[in-house]
Motif scaffolding. Structure first.
Motif: not given
Length: 131
Positions: A28, A71-72, A74, A76, A82, A99, A106
Motif C-alpha cells: 500500500n 487495497g488496504g 476494504h 468488496s 471489512q 479474506h 476502523n
C-alpha cells in the motif's frame, strides 16, 4: 577430498532451479497501512497459519502466497465485511484467496483478528476463527 569446480558449480546450479516460495508483498502507498496489515498477517494462528506457512515454504511453482496490502482494509463486491486479501497461486493450493477480518477495522494499528473466509476454486468459503 577436493571436488572439481565443475561438479560444485553443477550442484549449485541444480539447487537454484528449485526456488522456494515466500510470501509476496503487494504494498500500500501508506506505510501505516502496510505495518498494520503485516502485523495482522503475522498474528494469524491455528490451522490457517499452518496452511500459509506450508505454502510459503513450498516450491514456488506449487504454491505462492501474495498479501494484497495495496487495497488496504476494504469491503468488496463479493464481501461486505471489512477485510484484507491474501491470494494463492501455483499448482498445489487449497484455496484461491482468503479474506482476513480485523477485529476493529476502523482502528489502524489494532492487530487483533476476528477470522477469515478462505475461498476454493468454486468460491465456496471455509471460515477460520482467529481470535
Amino acid at each position: 577430498m577436493k571436488l572439481p569446480i565443475a561438479i560444485l558449480f553443477a550442484g549449485a546450479l541444480s539447487l537454484s532451479h528449485v526456488a522456494l516460495a515466500e510470501k509476496v508483498w503487494d504494498p500500500n502507498g501508506n506505510v501505516a497501512i502496510n505495518n498494520w496489515i503485516s502485523g495482522m498477517y503475522s498474528g494469524i494462528n491455528g490451522p490457517l497459519n499452518t496452511l500459509l506457512q506450508n505454502c510459503q515454504v513450498a516450491v514456488a511453482a506449487n504454491c505462492t502466497v501474495t498479501i494484497l496490502a495495496n487495497g488496504g482494509i476494504h469491503a468488496s463486491a463479493s464481501d461486505a465485511s471489512q477485510h484484507f486479501t491474501v491470494r494463492f497461486a501455483g499448482t498445489n493450493h487449497q484455496y484461491n484467496a482468503c479474506h482476513i477480518y480485523p477485529q476493529n477495522p476502523n482502528a489502524i494499528g489494532d492487530k487483533a483478528l476476528r477470522g477469515a473466509n478462505c475461498y476454493d476454486a468454486n468460491h465456496q468459503a471455509t471460515y477460520y476463527k482467529l481470535n
